[in-house]
Design a protein around this motif. Structure first.
Motif, PDB file in Angstrom:
ATOM      1  N   UNK A  71       5.351  -5.316 -35.164  1.00 29.12           N
ATOM      2  CA  UNK A  71       6.808  -5.300 -35.205  1.00 29.12           C
ATOM      3  C   UNK A  71       7.411  -5.657 -33.845  1.00 29.12           C
ATOM      4  N   UNK A  72       6.759  -5.230 -32.776  1.00 30.49           N
ATOM      5  CA  UNK A  72       7.309  -5.449 -31.433  1.00 30.49           C
ATOM      6  C   UNK A  72       6.963  -6.806 -30.839  1.00 30.49           C
ATOM      7  N   UNK A  73       5.930  -7.458 -31.342  1.00 30.67           N
ATOM      8  CA  UNK A  73       5.520  -8.742 -30.771  1.00 30.67           C
ATOM      9  C   UNK A  73       6.467  -9.865 -31.190  1.00 30.67           C
ATOM     10  N   UNK A  74       6.604 -10.880 -30.342  1.00 31.64           N
ATOM     11  CA  UNK A  74       7.356 -12.064 -30.760  1.00 31.64           C
ATOM     12  C   UNK A  74       6.582 -12.777 -31.877  1.00 31.64           C
ATOM     13  N   UNK A  75       7.277 -13.551 -32.706  1.00 33.27           N
ATOM     14  CA  UNK A  75       6.658 -14.131 -33.899  1.00 33.27           C
ATOM     15  C   UNK A  75       5.342 -14.880 -33.673  1.00 33.27           C
ATOM     16  N   UNK A  76       5.232 -15.680 -32.619  1.00 30.59           N
ATOM     17  CA  UNK A  76       3.991 -16.450 -32.425  1.00 30.59           C
ATOM     18  C   UNK A  76       2.813 -15.529 -32.094  1.00 30.59           C
ATOM     19  N   UNK A  77       3.022 -14.535 -31.258  1.00 33.58           N
ATOM     20  CA  UNK A  77       1.952 -13.591 -30.929  1.00 33.58           C
ATOM     21  C   UNK A  77       1.684 -12.632 -32.083  1.00 33.58           C
ATOM     22  N   UNK A  78       2.723 -12.331 -32.837  1.00 36.81           N
ATOM     23  CA  UNK A  78       2.568 -11.444 -33.997  1.00 36.81           C
ATOM     24  C   UNK A  78       1.556 -12.014 -34.975  1.00 36.81           C
ATOM     25  N   UNK A  79       1.669 -13.297 -35.252  1.00 37.01           N
ATOM     26  CA  UNK A  79       0.772 -13.923 -36.220  1.00 37.01           C
ATOM     27  C   UNK A  79      -0.669 -13.884 -35.725  1.00 37.01           C
ATOM     28  N   UNK A  80      -0.880 -14.143 -34.445  1.00 42.61           N
ATOM     29  CA  UNK A  80      -2.231 -14.071 -33.873  1.00 42.61           C
ATOM     30  C   UNK A  80      -2.772 -12.651 -34.014  1.00 42.61           C
TER      31      UNK A  80
END
Length: 120
Positions: A86-95
Protein backbone atom coordinates in the motif's frame (compact mmCIF):
# COMPACT_ATOMS: atom_id res chain seq x y z
CA UNK A 1 -12.77 -24.07 14.12
CA UNK A 2 -14.91 -20.94 13.82
CA UNK A 3 -12.03 -18.67 14.87
CA UNK A 4 -9.68 -20.24 12.31
CA UNK A 5 -12.21 -19.74 9.52
CA UNK A 6 -12.63 -16.08 10.51
CA UNK A 7 -8.85 -15.66 10.55
CA UNK A 8 -8.44 -17.07 7.05
CA UNK A 9 -11.47 -15.13 5.76
CA UNK A 10 -10.05 -11.85 7.06
CA UNK A 11 -6.63 -12.61 5.59
CA UNK A 12 -8.05 -13.65 2.21
CA UNK A 13 -10.25 -10.56 1.78
CA UNK A 14 -7.81 -8.03 3.25
CA UNK A 15 -6.74 -6.64 -0.16
CA UNK A 16 -10.30 -5.51 -0.89
CA UNK A 17 -9.96 -2.94 1.93
CA UNK A 18 -7.42 -0.86 0.02
CA UNK A 19 -8.47 2.75 -0.39
CA UNK A 20 -5.22 4.38 -1.55
CA UNK A 21 -5.43 7.14 -4.10
CA UNK A 22 -3.09 5.40 -6.51
CA UNK A 23 -4.25 1.87 -5.62
CA UNK A 24 -5.98 0.22 -8.58
CA UNK A 25 -8.11 -2.85 -9.17
CA UNK A 26 -5.01 -4.45 -10.67
CA UNK A 27 -3.13 -3.80 -7.42
CA UNK A 28 -5.97 -5.46 -5.54
CA UNK A 29 -5.86 -8.48 -7.87
CA UNK A 30 -2.09 -8.92 -7.42
CA UNK A 31 -2.40 -8.53 -3.66
CA UNK A 32 -5.30 -10.98 -3.55
CA UNK A 33 -3.16 -13.48 -5.49
CA UNK A 34 -0.34 -13.13 -2.98
CA UNK A 35 -2.75 -13.41 -0.06
CA UNK A 36 -4.43 -16.53 -1.47
CA UNK A 37 -1.03 -18.20 -1.85
CA UNK A 38 -0.03 -17.15 1.67
CA UNK A 39 -3.23 -18.72 3.02
CA UNK A 40 -2.41 -21.94 1.14
CA UNK A 41 1.15 -21.95 2.51
CA UNK A 42 -0.11 -21.39 6.05
CA UNK A 43 -2.74 -24.11 5.66
CA UNK A 44 -0.04 -26.52 4.45
CA UNK A 45 2.10 -25.66 7.46
CA UNK A 46 -0.88 -26.34 9.71
CA UNK A 47 -1.37 -29.62 7.84
CA UNK A 48 1.95 -31.11 8.86
CA UNK A 49 2.08 -29.93 12.46
CA UNK A 50 2.50 -32.94 14.69
CA UNK A 51 4.02 -35.08 11.94
CA UNK A 52 7.72 -35.62 12.77
CA UNK A 53 8.38 -36.46 9.11
CA UNK A 54 8.05 -32.77 8.19
CA UNK A 55 9.45 -29.52 9.53
CA UNK A 56 9.09 -25.84 8.74
CA UNK A 57 12.16 -24.39 6.99
CA UNK A 58 11.32 -20.75 7.78
CA UNK A 59 13.56 -19.86 10.76
CA UNK A 60 11.09 -17.25 11.99
CA UNK A 61 8.35 -19.86 12.36
CA UNK A 62 10.61 -22.57 13.79
CA UNK A 63 10.83 -26.24 12.77
CA UNK A 64 7.80 -27.49 14.75
CA UNK A 65 5.48 -24.55 15.49
CA UNK A 66 2.09 -24.68 17.17
CA UNK A 67 -1.02 -23.92 15.13
CA UNK A 68 -1.47 -20.72 17.09
CA UNK A 69 2.05 -19.58 16.22
CA UNK A 70 1.45 -20.36 12.55
CA UNK A 71 -1.84 -18.44 12.60
CA UNK A 72 -0.25 -15.40 14.27
CA UNK A 73 2.76 -15.31 11.95
CA UNK A 74 0.59 -15.75 8.87
CA UNK A 75 -1.74 -12.95 9.92
CA UNK A 76 1.22 -10.65 10.67
CA UNK A 77 2.85 -11.55 7.36
CA UNK A 78 -0.33 -10.86 5.42
CA UNK A 79 -0.87 -7.52 7.13
CA UNK A 80 2.76 -6.48 6.71
CA UNK A 81 2.86 -7.43 3.02
CA UNK A 82 -0.33 -5.50 2.40
CA UNK A 83 0.98 -2.49 4.36
CA UNK A 84 4.22 -2.38 2.40
CA UNK A 85 2.34 -2.84 -0.89
CA UNK A 86 0.00 0.00 0.00
CA UNK A 87 2.84 2.41 0.82
CA UNK A 88 5.05 1.69 -2.19
CA UNK A 89 4.79 3.69 -5.41
CA UNK A 90 3.06 1.74 -8.20
CA UNK A 91 6.20 0.58 -10.06
CA UNK A 92 7.89 -0.75 -6.91
CA UNK A 93 4.60 -2.12 -5.62
CA UNK A 94 4.29 -4.46 -8.58
CA UNK A 95 7.85 -5.74 -8.11
CA UNK A 96 7.14 -6.32 -4.40
CA UNK A 97 3.88 -8.14 -5.09
CA UNK A 98 5.32 -10.34 -7.84
CA UNK A 99 8.31 -11.20 -5.66
CA UNK A 100 6.01 -12.23 -2.82
CA UNK A 101 3.92 -14.32 -5.20
CA UNK A 102 7.04 -16.04 -6.55
CA UNK A 103 8.17 -16.98 -3.04
CA UNK A 104 4.73 -18.31 -2.13
CA UNK A 105 4.32 -20.25 -5.41
CA UNK A 106 7.65 -21.95 -4.70
CA UNK A 107 6.67 -22.80 -1.11
CA UNK A 108 3.18 -24.08 -1.97
CA UNK A 109 4.46 -26.14 -4.91
CA UNK A 110 7.32 -27.60 -2.88
CA UNK A 111 4.98 -28.53 -0.03
CA UNK A 112 2.48 -30.09 -2.43
CA UNK A 113 5.19 -32.16 -4.11
CA UNK A 114 6.22 -33.45 -0.69
CA UNK A 115 2.67 -34.64 -0.12
CA UNK A 116 1.69 -31.96 2.38
CA UNK A 117 -1.99 -31.11 2.28
CA UNK A 118 -3.84 -28.09 3.63
CA UNK A 119 -5.61 -27.91 6.98
CA UNK A 120 -7.83 -24.98 7.90
Amino acid sequence: YRIRMRFFSILLFLPSLALGGDWTKTDTAWQAGYTALLVMDCAQTRGFIGNPKYYESNPIVGPHPSKGRVDNICLATGLAHFGVSYMLPPDLRRIWQISGIAVEVYAVRHNYQMGIRMEF
